[in-house]
Scaffold this motif. Structure first.
Motif, short mmCIF file in Angstrom:
data_model
loop_
_atom_site.label_atom_id
_atom_site.label_comp_id
_atom_site.label_asym_id
_atom_site.label_seq_id
_atom_site.Cartn_x
_atom_site.Cartn_y
_atom_site.Cartn_z
N VAL A 1 101.80 -89.11 79.24
CA VAL A 1 101.70 -87.68 79.02
C VAL A 1 100.43 -87.40 78.21
CG1 VAL A 1 102.79 -85.69 77.93
CG2 VAL A 1 104.19 -87.41 79.06
N VAL A 2 99.86 -86.28 78.52
CA VAL A 2 98.72 -85.85 77.71
C VAL A 2 99.25 -85.22 76.42
CG1 VAL A 2 96.75 -84.31 77.56
CG2 VAL A 2 97.29 -85.48 79.71
N SER A 3 98.71 -85.69 75.32
CA SER A 3 99.17 -85.19 74.02
C SER A 3 98.03 -84.44 73.33
CB SER A 3 99.66 -86.36 73.17
OG SER A 3 100.00 -85.90 71.90
N LYS A 4 98.17 -84.31 72.07
CA LYS A 4 97.17 -83.57 71.32
C LYS A 4 95.81 -84.24 71.46
CE LYS A 4 97.00 -81.37 66.77
NZ LYS A 4 97.56 -81.43 65.42
N PHE A 5 94.80 -83.44 71.30
CA PHE A 5 93.42 -83.91 71.40
C PHE A 5 93.14 -84.54 72.75
CE2 PHE A 5 94.53 -84.64 66.83
CZ PHE A 5 93.95 -83.46 66.38
N GLY A 6 93.97 -84.23 73.76
CA GLY A 6 93.74 -84.79 75.08
C GLY A 6 94.02 -86.27 75.16
N ARG A 7 94.77 -86.73 74.21
CA ARG A 7 95.05 -88.15 74.19
C ARG A 7 96.22 -88.44 75.11
NH1 ARG A 7 95.93 -90.07 68.33
NH2 ARG A 7 93.97 -88.93 68.10
N VAL A 8 96.12 -89.49 75.88
CA VAL A 8 97.19 -89.85 76.81
C VAL A 8 98.07 -90.88 76.16
CG1 VAL A 8 97.70 -90.84 79.04
CG2 VAL A 8 95.71 -89.37 78.76
N LEU A 9 99.31 -90.50 76.04
CA LEU A 9 100.25 -91.39 75.37
C LEU A 9 101.43 -91.65 76.29
CD1 LEU A 9 100.27 -89.76 71.83
CD2 LEU A 9 99.08 -91.84 72.54
N PRO A 10 102.07 -92.79 76.09
CA PRO A 10 103.22 -93.10 76.94
C PRO A 10 104.49 -92.43 76.42
CG PRO A 10 102.77 -94.90 75.45
CD PRO A 10 101.69 -93.90 75.23
N VAL A 11 105.30 -92.10 77.35
CA VAL A 11 106.62 -91.58 76.98
C VAL A 11 107.52 -92.78 76.73
CG1 VAL A 11 108.61 -90.28 77.77
CG2 VAL A 11 106.31 -89.50 78.31
#
Lengths: 1223, 180
Positions: A141-151
């Protein structure tokens, strides 16, 4: 393929059977049969597994057909079984093999690559809304600051639930990570910043803990100055109040407005400082009154700080000189104060203007005052700032004119130019000017000038300036009052505290030193016309003296211009009055008559509007000033003569008076402030002018300064006096001091009525009559004082002159006493010595002039004084004689020392035989010293008997109480040494006293004694031994008995006979004190010793001596405790002990057992000596006496014996045990 | 003014002996002159024989004080020492107590000496033994009676009384009118 479990088979079934049976449904690949058998081999259970290749349909069919069917005696149960572990193993191996075969896939790389495909770089997806899934990756998922993090799927603790953690929903926790590139390399600890390199600014320094040393900031000084000024102002206001003039109200109000508390009286006592302060104060007060902070800032800011410092320093130096001045200075100060107070009372605006004006006034006093007055008038008339400026200019011009007219005026003019060229020039001048005070003054003046133009209100400046002038005047007056030499110093001193005073000093110094300013030069150029030589001045002085004399006679004539001297006051007052009137008239006249004097010309040139009055004033002043040039000498004359009025001096005095008048006029015109300031300033100016000229000859200048001071004082006084004498005329003039304030009140109301004021003063004078009378009284008193002072001065001068002329044989001796007497007579005049000093310090010219003047003006006085002095001397001598006679008479009746006391009485008797014949006078040597003793002895015994009985009684009681043996010491017998009551703490060794011999260490005696004693002791020692052997044993036997018996005996004896105890005590105690005595006594009484227990101790035997020593020691301790005041027996016994030792040594050699001697010696010394036996014996204790082998042998021998003994004892013990057990 | 009777002498000596013990002898039998005790207005004065002779010139009713007042006999014919006797007690005192500087003032105001203020004490002081109180600078301040023996003083708590106050030099000011 399925693996089936088949249970419930009969034991007889074989694999083939199974195969056949299940072959119908599928391909049987493997059959496994298992039989469970009992221990005895009886099968009880059989089952099997079959691997079938079977479809589900067939499997169902199979299940339905075969499951739970009976087959060969058993019910078949079919279930699907788990795979065989072999199969699993095989599968795993197979898979592993396959894995190995298959290439290893990097998931991360794959992921990254797949993400890249979806537009994600480095797990960052730009321009993506948080929460959006990455296409192709559900878990990302795209998170804050455009960072891609795993769910993440997180398992709850203790639960089986899984929580889905969507980072996009908790994105607020995420912080932006700096790129690695941005993060600097971690600095090593050693390179960490340990100290903050701060800037040089104050704050950073303070952060570092560095605090700059507290420096006296100029503003603080200013404040001080202000405070002082305020105080001074207060004092002035007080003085004004004290004057009791009608002006008080106004002045008070004004003073209040100015925040001047009443403290003038202080100034008078604290003469120097106060003066300086006063001047400064005035200046500040003006500022305060104005309330113009700007003014203050402008004025003070540039030069105040340094100036103040200089001023302060100067002040300190001056302080000493000032002390004597106090009275005059006080009066002057009061006058001055009154003046400023009046000025303040007139208008607060005037105060403001006064700042500049004051300076001007102080320097140009008359002109400045006039100018100030003029500007005020102008203000009233024109009110335009321009006018004010013009006024300033005019004032400057007038000043310049004045300066041109008179040398003092020149100084003033100089000041004015400085003012014109204000701050910069003043600064430069200050720098240039050698004297700091001058610098400060000039700077101040400049400041004031600057301020004036800047500030439209010249009046304000004028007021402060007036105050300054006042202060200056005060200072001048002080200086003048103070001795001439002190003048400069005084002025300087004054200057330091107050800029104004500094201004004065500046004026003096400036004139004297001539500030290097071009303006100054210009002033001089102007002044050149009026420059006078010293000769001229002297001439003027002489003239002034003459005039002064005339004036004295003509004091009442206000019109008479010459009124400077002692009458100066009156004359001045009078002159002031006419002058004032004249000044009023002159104002118009001056306009017309500008050309008379350069001042007039200048005034005419400079000022048009104001010039009328100012010019008039200036003209007047100028005239006066022109005169003042001559007036300088006139001042001297005034001072010297005081009473004398010279025509030329009169002119000079007129000038001065004119100045004063002008001041008064100006005050009337402008306002009383101006007047006061001017009046003050005028004298100051005149002084200044005189002084500047005095620069040529300081002495002359100083003298004029003094004169000016006197004149200033005199002015006030004169003004008052004239009021009395010529009430109307003086009323205007008298107002100068007190009436002026009243006039100023009226004047401020009528600013334009300046001329009127002069006219009005009469009315004002009428109102103030009472005050005037008071003032007159004061003035009269002051005059008297001054006269006295002058007389004293003259006397002193004469005395000095006579001293110089060595020819005064007659009065020579008496002279000093005469002076003292005179001084004492003139005690109210402390300044006299100062003046004398001053005069002395003054230059020869002044002295000469003074002397001349004195000689001329007051020869009679001198003669009288001299006569008086002589008479006083004679009188004193008479007194002395009388005193001596009285003393002699008294002596006659006093008992002469040699006749005192009994011996004296005897002497008297002796001498009475010879009458009064001197040849046979009896001396103390004639007394028989023997006579006294017997008498005393005779008287005592009877009375003492009773007392002795009483004492015995009391002691008996004591004994009964304490159960102690106490016997009264026999009064007739010399008591034991130790019993004398002595205060040990107070005891001091006095070699002259025989008693104290006890404290001396006897070096000689023991030797001498020892010779005799040795002989005796030798004999004794020879005799004793025989007895000693017996006695020794007897003694030892007795000792035990004695101790037992002694107590019993004592008790018995006490009960029976007290006297016996006493005797015992007597004997025993002295024995304790003097062992030698004891020993000798014992030796002599051998038989007694044997019989009595006491003597048994001292058996006289050599062997017994050890005992005696012990015994002695014991006794001493007891005694020491009992008799606190006894002399320490150790002192006495020391020599004896030595003797005893010696005896012992001899005795040892003679007979006695050797062992005892070392014992004795051991006991004798606590400390070791070189040849001490203990030192020899001691080491032996640490050494083996025999060899090791021998010791071993011995020990072994002993050991065997010991062992045997032990065994024996052991056996015996056993036997005993046995026997005991048996029993 | 008369000499003391035997009983009076006895009571007085008993009292004195509590402080100076047998050193009374040194007062009675002084080598430097003849001194005696005299009773005047119930007060006992210790007088030099010389002064005694001089005092005979003054009538009894006019005589206020002679020599040194040691104390007075109370109405119950007990003897009470006055502070004026301190000059003669202090030099001969057998048992002494030194008071700390902090409690000097307290003692001089008439308070007992507490353990906290006790700086030093003569050993072997018995309970109820007469003691002379000194400051730590060895200035005699007064006298009193030991409330505790030396051993007890060591154990006692700081606020307990160690010396009962009897007289202190503060009385020279406080009792100025009664001291003679």
């Amino acid at each position: 393929m399925k693996r089936l479990y088949i249970g419930g088979l009969s034991h007889t079934i074989t694999q083939k059977d199974l195969k056949d049976r299940f072959g119908k449904f599928g391909d049987v690949q493997d059959v496994e049969l298992r039989t469970r058998r009992d221990d005895e081999g009886v099968p009880y259970k059989t089952f099997g597994y079959i691997n079938l290749e079977i479809t589900d349909a067939d499997f169902k069919k199979c299940m339905t057909v075969l499951n739970k069917t009976k087959w060969k005696g058993g019910t078949i149960q079919i279930e699907q079984a788990r795979e065989t572990f072999l199969q699993k193993l095989a599968q795993e191996r197979h898979e592993a093999a396959e894995k190995i075969k298959s290439p290893i896939v990097n998931h991360k790389v794959k992921l990254v690559e797949s993400m890249k495909e979806a537009g994600v770089e480095n797990f960052h997806m730009k321009a993506a809304v948080p929460g959006t899934e990455i296409p192709g990756h559900k878990d990302w998922v795209v998170s804050k600051f455009g960072r891609v993090l795993p769910v993440l799927n997180l398992k709850c603790q203790g639960r089986n639930k899984f929580i889905k953690y969507d980072p996009s929903k908790h994105s607020h926790n995420i912080k932006k990570l700096e790129s690695s590139a941005e993060v600097p390399d971690p600095t090593p600890v050693s390179q960490l910043t340990w100290e903050m390199s701060g800037g040089d600014d104050d704050i950073s320094k303070k952060r570092r803990g560095e605090f700059p040393p507290q420096k006296k900031t100029p503003p603080a000084k200013k404040k001080k100055d202000r405070t002082t000024n305020q105080v001074v102002a207060n004092g002035q206001s007080d003085s004004v109040k004290s004057c009791g003039t009608s002006e008080k109200g106004s002045t008070v109000q004004k003073s209040n407005g100015e925040t001047r508390p009443p403290t003038k009286p202080k100034q008078t006592p604290a003469s120097k400082k106060l003066h300086t302060q006063t001047s400064v104060c005035v200046f500040d007060s003006g500022d305060d009154s104005d309330g113009d902070i700007r003014m203050l800032a402008q004025r003070s800011a540039p030069a105040d700080g340094p100036v103040v410092d200089e001023d302060e320093d100067n002040l300190e130096v001056v302080g000493d000189n000032y002390i004597p001045r106090t009275f005059f200075t006080q009066q002057k100060i009061k006058d001055v104060c009154q003046l400023p107070g009046e000025s303040s009372g007139k208008n607060e605006e005037d105060y403001d203007s006064a700042d500049t004006d004051e300076i001007l006034n102080s320097r140009k006093t008359p002109s400045g005052t006039k100018q100030d007055q003029l500007p005020e008038v102008r203000k009233t008339q024109e009110k335009a700032e321009v006018n004010k400026q013009t006024n300033n200019l005019e004032t400057d011009r007038t000043k310049a004119k004045k300066a041109n007219k008179v040398l003092p005026k020149k100084a003033v003019k100089k000041v004015f130019p400085i003012k014109k060229a204000p701050s910069p020039e003043s600064d430069s001048e200050n720098d240039d000017s050698e004297e700091e005070s001058e610098k400060s003054n000039s700077s101040k003046a400049k400041r004031t000038y600057n301020v004036l133009p800047k500030k439209k209100a010249i009046e304000k400046s004028t007021t402060p300036s007036e105050s300054d002038d006042d202060s200056e005047e005060e200072s001048e007056s002080h200086s003048s009052k103070a001795q001439k030499p002190g003048k400069k110093v005084v002025s300087k001193k004054k200057t330091p505290p107050s800029e104004l005073s500094s201004d004065d000093s500046e004026s003096y110094e400036d004139t004297s030193e001539a500030s290097a300013d071009s303006e100054y030069e210009a002033m001089f150029t102007n002044c050149q016309r009026l420059e006078f030589s010293l000769d001229d001045l002297q001439q003027l002085v002489r003239e002034s003296f003459l005039k002064g004399l005339d004036k004295d006679s003509d004091d009442d004539d206000p019109g008479s211009d010459s009124q400077q001297p002692g009458p100066n006051r009156v004359s001045e007052v009078l002159g002031i009055e006419p002058r004032v009137t004249a000044a009023k008239a002159p104002v118009p006249l001056a306009k017309t008559g500008n050309g008379n004097t350069p001042e007039e010309i200048l005034a005419a040139i400079f000022e048009e509007d104001d010039s009328d009055e100012v010019s008039e004033k200036k003209k007047k002043k100028g005239k006066k000033k022109t005169n003042p040039s001559t007036s300088l000498p006139a001042f001297q004359g005034t001072k010297v003569l005081l009473a004398t009025s010279s025509q030329s001096a009169g002119q000079r005095s007129l000038k001065r008076q004119v100045e004063e008048d002008g001041k008064t006029e100006t005050s009337t015109k402008k306002q009383k402030h101006d007047r006061l300031g001017k009046t003050v300033a005028k004298p100051s100016e005149t002084k200044g002018t005189i002084r500047p000229r005095s620069s040529d000859s300081e002495d002359t200048t100083e003298a004029p300064a003094l004169k000016l001071k006197t004149t200033s004082k005199a002015k006030a006084e004169k003004k008052r006096v004239p009021e009395a004498s010529s009430t109307s005329s003086s009323s205007s003039g008298s107002s100068s001091l007190e009436s002026e304030p009243s006039a100023s009140r009226s004047v401020p109301a009528k600013k334009t009525q300046k001329a009127e004021v002069s006219k009005k003063p009469q009315s004002a004078g009428a109102v103030v009559d009472a005050q005037q009378q008071d003032n007159q009284k004061r003035l009269a008193a002051q005059e008297q004082r001054q006269k006295e002072v002058e007389l004293q001065k003259k006397l002193i001068q004469e005395a000095l002159a006579k001293l110089d002329s060595a020819a005064n044989g007659k009065h020579h001796i008496k002279f000093s006493s005469d002076e003292e007497d005179e001084e004492e007579q003139t005690s109210p005049e402390p300044p006299n010595p100062k003046k004398t000093l001053f005069q002395n310090s003054q230059s020869d010219e002044e002295d000469s002039s003074d002397e001349e003047s004195s000689a001329r003006g007051k020869p009679g006085l001198k003669d009288k004084k001299s006569e008086k002095l002589a008479a006083s001397n004679l009188f004193d001598d008479d007194d002395d004689d009388d005193d001596d006679e009285e003393k002699r008479d008294g002596d006659r009746f006093q008992i002469k020392p040699q006749f005192e006391g009994k011996a004296g009485a005897k002497l008297m008797k002796l001498q009475s035989r010879f009458g009064t014949d001197e040849r046979f006078q009896m001396d103390h040597r004639f007394i028989d010293s023997d006579d006294e003793e017997p008498e005393i002895e005779l008287s005592q015994p009877e009375k003492e008997c009773e007392l002795v009985e009483e004492k015995k009684k009391s002691l008996d009681i004591l004994n009964s109480l304490l159960n102690i043996n106490v016997k009264p010491s026999d009064p007739n017998k010399p008591t034991a040494k130790g019993k004398t009551f002595r205060d040990i703490s107070a005891l001091q060794y006095d070699p002259t006293k025989e008693e104290h011999v006890a404290f001396e260490t006897k070096n000689d005696k023991p030797k001498k004694d020892s010779k005799l004693a040795k002989k005796k002791k030798r004999k004794e020692a020879e005799k004793l031994p025989e007895v000693s052997g017996e006695m020794y044993y007897d003694v030892s036997m007795d000792m035990k008995e004695v101790f037992g018996i002694s107590k019993e005996e004592k008790t018995e004896e006490e009960e029976k006979n007290v006297a016996w105890d006493k005797e015992e005590e007597e004997t025993s105690q002295p024995m304790a004190v003097d062992p030698v005595m004891v020993s000798s006594h014992l030796l002599t009484n051998e038989e007694e010793a044997s019989s009595g227990f006491k003597f048994s101790f001292f058996g006289g035997d050599t062997a017994a001596e050890t005992n005696t020593e012990k015994e002695e020691y014991r006794i001493e301790t007891l005694k020491g405790a009992k008799v606190s005041w006894q002399v320490d027996p150790r002192f006495q016994d020391s020599s004896d002990e030595e003797e005893e030792e010696e005896e012992e040594a001899k005795e040892h050699t003679d007979t006695i057992t050797p062992t005892e001697a070392p014992l004795a010696s051991k006991k004798a010394f606590f400390f070791f000596q070189l040849d001490d036996e203990r030192l020899k014996e001691g080491p032996k204790a640490f050494c083996r006496s025999s060899k090791l082998e021998d010791q071993r042998e011995e020990w072994e021998e002993k050991r065997t014996g010991l062992i045997e003994d032990y065994r024996k004892k052991h056996k015996d013990a056993r036997r005993k045990l046995r026997t005991s057990q048996r029993n | 003014m008369r000499p003391l009777t035997d009983d009076e002498t006895k009571t007085m000596f008993e009292k004195l002996s509590k402080y100076i013990g047998e050193n009374i002898k040194l007062l009675v039998d002084r080598p430097d002159g003849t001194y005696c005790f005299r009773l005047h207005n119930d007060r006992v004065y210790y007088i030099s024989e010389k002064i005694l002779k001089l005092a005979t010139n003054i009538s009894r009713d006019k005589l206020v004080s002679v020599g040194t007042c040691f104390g007075k006999f109370t109405k119950t014919i007990k003897f009470r020492l006055h502070i004026t006797a301190l000059d003669f007690l202090a030099p001969y005192a057998k048992f002494k107590v030194w008071v700390k500087p902090g409690q000097e003032q307290s003692f001089l105001y008439g308070n007992h000496v507490l353990k906290s203020g006790l700086g030093r004490i003569t050993e072997n002081t018995n309970q109820y033994q007469g003691v002379v109180v000194y400051s730590m600078a060895d200035v005699p301040l007064g006298f009193g009676v030991a409330a505790k023996s030396t051993q007890e003083c060591r154990r006692v708590d700081p606020m307990s009384i160690v010396v009962f106050h009897q007289a202190d030099i503060g009385e020279f000011i406080r009792c100025e009118d009664t001291l003679t």
